[in-house]
Design a protein around this motif. Structure first.
Motif, short mmCIF file in Angstrom:
data_model
loop_
_atom_site.label_atom_id
_atom_site.label_comp_id
_atom_site.label_asym_id
_atom_site.label_seq_id
_atom_site.Cartn_x
_atom_site.Cartn_y
_atom_site.Cartn_z
N PHE B 57 -38.68 14.02 -71.99
CA PHE B 57 -38.51 12.87 -72.88
C PHE B 57 -37.67 11.79 -72.17
O PHE B 57 -38.03 10.63 -72.13
N GLU B 58 -36.55 12.23 -71.57
CA GLU B 58 -35.68 11.28 -70.88
C GLU B 58 -36.39 10.62 -69.70
O GLU B 58 -36.31 9.42 -69.49
N GLN B 62 -37.53 6.62 -69.33
CA GLN B 62 -37.14 5.74 -68.22
C GLN B 62 -38.35 5.15 -67.52
O GLN B 62 -38.37 3.98 -67.18
N GLU B 63 -39.36 6.00 -67.30
CA GLU B 63 -40.51 5.55 -66.49
C GLU B 63 -41.49 4.72 -67.29
O GLU B 63 -42.05 3.76 -66.77
N LEU B 64 -41.74 5.11 -68.52
CA LEU B 64 -42.82 4.48 -69.27
C LEU B 64 -42.36 3.85 -70.58
O LEU B 64 -43.15 3.24 -71.28
N GLY B 65 -41.09 4.02 -70.92
CA GLY B 65 -40.60 3.41 -72.14
C GLY B 65 -40.58 4.38 -73.31
O GLY B 65 -41.24 5.41 -73.29
N GLU B 66 -39.80 4.00 -74.32
CA GLU B 66 -39.54 4.88 -75.45
C GLU B 66 -40.81 5.25 -76.22
O GLU B 66 -40.97 6.38 -76.67
N GLN B 68 -43.93 5.72 -75.30
CA GLN B 68 -44.69 6.80 -74.68
C GLN B 68 -43.95 8.13 -74.87
O GLN B 68 -44.57 9.18 -75.04
N ALA B 69 -42.64 8.04 -74.83
CA ALA B 69 -41.82 9.25 -74.89
C ALA B 69 -41.87 9.90 -76.28
O ALA B 69 -41.64 11.10 -76.41
N PRO B 161 -51.53 12.69 -71.40
CA PRO B 161 -50.50 11.75 -70.93
C PRO B 161 -49.23 12.47 -70.51
O PRO B 161 -48.62 12.10 -69.51
N SER B 162 -48.86 13.53 -71.21
CA SER B 162 -47.61 14.21 -70.84
C SER B 162 -47.77 14.91 -69.49
O SER B 162 -46.82 15.05 -68.73
N GLU B 163 -48.97 15.34 -69.17
CA GLU B 163 -49.21 15.93 -67.85
C GLU B 163 -49.23 14.87 -66.77
O GLU B 163 -48.68 15.05 -65.68
N THR B 164 -49.88 13.73 -67.08
CA THR B 164 -49.98 12.67 -66.08
C THR B 164 -48.61 12.18 -65.64
O THR B 164 -48.38 11.97 -64.46
N VAL B 165 -47.68 12.03 -66.61
CA VAL B 165 -46.38 11.49 -66.23
C VAL B 165 -45.58 12.41 -65.34
O VAL B 165 -44.73 11.96 -64.59
N GLN B 166 -45.85 13.74 -65.41
CA GLN B 166 -45.03 14.63 -64.59
C GLN B 166 -45.69 15.02 -63.27
O GLN B 166 -45.18 15.88 -62.56
#
Lengths: 86, 537
Positions: B57-58, B62-66, B68-69, B161-166
């Protein structure tokens, strides 16, 4: 037993986050709390997935029932909660 | 060797080891024989999942904004859902392992959401599955976070999306997914990262492919798994040629874009989010000619606030460090729908309630965005352009609206700069009356995708019509010529920001017509610059 009615104002209806907040809020009280959309089947307000599955939309009426020791307080505080969040 | 096809999202060749990104890696652990132990394992897995989600979440914030989180916050809440917990506990008591129970119940619950009538709730089935898969992975001892330690070609059915961000982006040579469209998260990321990738690929995803050599050909839209020596040699050659071509383009980095006869063209980039500025700089674009602002409205549950928009725009302005930025105001509607806008289904969405039409009818949506754009202009050069314009009246209404915004900000003593106001020319009507429009605005940017589809009456989403969608149709080119002539006659500049902007077979033609700016995917900039620098025009 206490009941309250509330018509949803939020243009999004009860989407995921408000459903989570509602379930969290309901979890604060000891009494049983159920929520139904209009005359549909009531679900346990303390369970986020059940609340999400209501797919409640703007303009629909929520019927909430409180049953247990702290029902008075719970119903009163939920009136406020609904006004603020939905 | 297995050979197959897919839809290419970026041209290039990647050769590497296949890494199977599996949501449920292999066999699940079996029941250990002790119900209490399994129940405890389930509880501690929920705790681990909660910690992972909070970290993620944190990171995402930071990377994509609140906004998306928030998806991750909802997943955290789902971990505590008693319906889910009790159903899993019940299965464990019947003699299933915690992993198998968490997985099975997750599948049932996500199916219940998938079966709902409501689009928004249907989309939540992915979140339920995401949450359950995380628990299953923890319980199976396979970490849900990716452990990629060397460059790989990532294969997946689909990526959430949660996989893509990590994803560890530095170690990914290409994506190959069975699902996903050319507009999916993964495809957008691939284009920005300039890595050859396939979506809608027909590829077997089982443990036998893990670690095998795979070649992705983003020119032809195909892949070769476990290639024979001949194919490998041929594709290595093709990759080398492509790399040499890219190498040759490097000499144009940092060079001014001027043709041999001295015509100067601004080569700008198209972006969607503040993160993309890194690619703008990497691609050596001279500015941003199209910031698609609707991306800040997608993948969230409620409108972004003025402050969120302002911070995103300011971040882009600051990163660009003096380079120009053109923000296109909200172009929601048609193929980009967002649930919380509450838009009604339409017979003809492409001709429907979209773009500037929404902004003019619903100023409560438009106001925060325009205020954010003006506020960001205090930090560097910012222009705004308006999509789907078809009449002079609309332009006058927009200008009046902007004037009110400036007055509001002045009254509130909030600083702002000069914001040049331009229009997208993407309806045939706007092209035909471009001389009149040019009197009212500071610049034009031609959206060739919509202009083509409206001029030819060809739906560009309909694959059956591909042969009728001639992007070089004489009617479209005649309009393009007319638009730039009318712009210049009234002393304003004109650019192209649709897909044609990067079409190297037309670059010289645009130069001849007199276009002042071309905006494209950042990875195409050097190639277009080479053509212009070598042109006699």
């Amino acid at each position: 037993m206490k009941t309250i009615q509330y018509t949803i104002q939020d243009p999004m209806g009860i989407h995921a986050r408000p459903a989570g907040l509602l379930a969290k809020e309901a979890g604060k009280y000891a009494c049983n709390i159920s929520v139904a959309v209009e005359d549909g089947t009531p679900v346990d307000a303390k369970r986020i997935m059940g609340v999400m599955r209501l797919a409640a939309k703007q303009g629909m009426q929520l019927n909430m029932t409180f049953d247990g020791a702290d029902e008075e307080v719970a119903a009163a505080e939920f009136e406020e909660f609904l006004k603020e969040n939905l | 060797m297995i050979q197959g096809k897919g839809t290419a999202v970026f041209a290039g060749i990647a050769i590497g080891k296949a890494f199977l990104f599996s949501h449920s890696a292999g066999e699940l652990p079996v029941f250990c024989g002790d119900v209490q132990k399994e129940l405890q394992a389930f509880d501690s897995a929920r705790e681990t999942a909660r910690q992972q989600l909070q970290l993620l979440f944190e990171k995402t914030k930071q990377e994509l904004g609140e906004e998306q989180a928030m998806i991750l916050d909802v997943q955290c809440m789902m971990l505590d859902d008693l319906d889910y917990i009790e159903a899993v506990q019940q299965q464990i008591q019947q003699g299933r392992s915690a992993a198998a129970a968490a997985d099975a119940v997750g599948t049932v619950f996500s199916q219940q959401f998938a079966d709902m009538d409501d689009d928004y709730m249907r989309a939540r089935s992915v979140d339920v599955r995401d949450m359950a898969k995380r628990l299953t992975a923890i319980l199976s001892g396979t970490n849900a976070e990716l452990e990629i330690t060397e460059p790989v070609v990532l294969l997946a059915d689909d990526l959430s999306p949660s996989e893509t961000v990590q994803l560890p982006k530095d170690n990914i040579l290409a994506f190959v997914t069975c699902q996903g469209s050319t507009n999916s998260h993964t495809a957008i990321l691939a284009r920005m990262m300039s890595i050859p990738s396939l979506v809608q690929a027909q590829i077997p995803l089982n443990s036998t492919v893990q670690g095998k050599t795979i070649i992705v050909d983003g020119f032809e839209g195909c892949y070769y798994l476990d290639p024979d020596p001949d194919t490998l040699a041929k594709m290595q050659e093709k990759q080398k040629t492509a790399q040499q071509k890219q190498q040759l383009l490097e000499q144009y980095r940092g060079k001014p874009t001027i043709s041999k006869s001295g015509k100067k063209v601004k080569l700008f980039a198209n972006i969607g989010s503040p993160d993309d500025v890194a690619y703008v700089l990497k691609g050596d674009a001279e500015g941003v000619g199209l910031m698609r602002s609707e991306f800040l409205y997608l993948g969230r549950e409620d409108f972004p606030t003025e402050q969120e928009l302002f911070e995103a725009y300011r971040s882009v302005v600051e990163q660009l460090d003096g380079k120009e930025l053109v923000i296109r105001t909200l172009d929601i509607g048609a193929d980009k729908k967002v649930d919380y806008f509450g838009l009604e289904p339409e017979e003809n969405p492409a001709l429907g309630y979209r773009g500037i039409r929404i902004c003019l009818k619903q100023p409560e949506i438009f106001r925060p965005q325009m205020r954010a754009i003006y506020r960001a202009s205090a930090y560097g050069p910012v222009s705004a352009m308006f999509p789907m314009i078809a009449s002079v009246q609309e332009v006058l209404a927009v200008k009046e609206f902007c004037k009110t915004i400036r007055e509001e900000l002045t009254a509130e003593a909030i600083p702002f700069g000069e914001v040049a106001l331009g229009v997208m020319i993407e309806t045939p009507a706007a092209a035909v009356i471009s001389r009149e429009l040019a009197k009212e605005v500071d610049f034009f940017s031609v959206g060739t995708n919509d202009l083509t589809q409206y001029t030819l009456a060809v739906d560009r989403q309909n694959e059956k019509l591909a042969e009728f969608c001639d992007t070089h149709h004489p009617a479209v080119l005649a309009l393009l010529k007319m638009i730039v002539e009318n712009a210049h006659a009234e002393g304003i500049w004109a650019g192209i920001c649709g897909e044609l902007g990067a079409d190297t077979t037309l670059t010289e033609e645009f130069l001849k017509m007199g276009y002042d700016e071309l905006s494209m995917s950042p990875a195409k900039v050097l190639e277009v610059r080479r053509i212009i620098c070598e042109s006699e025009e």
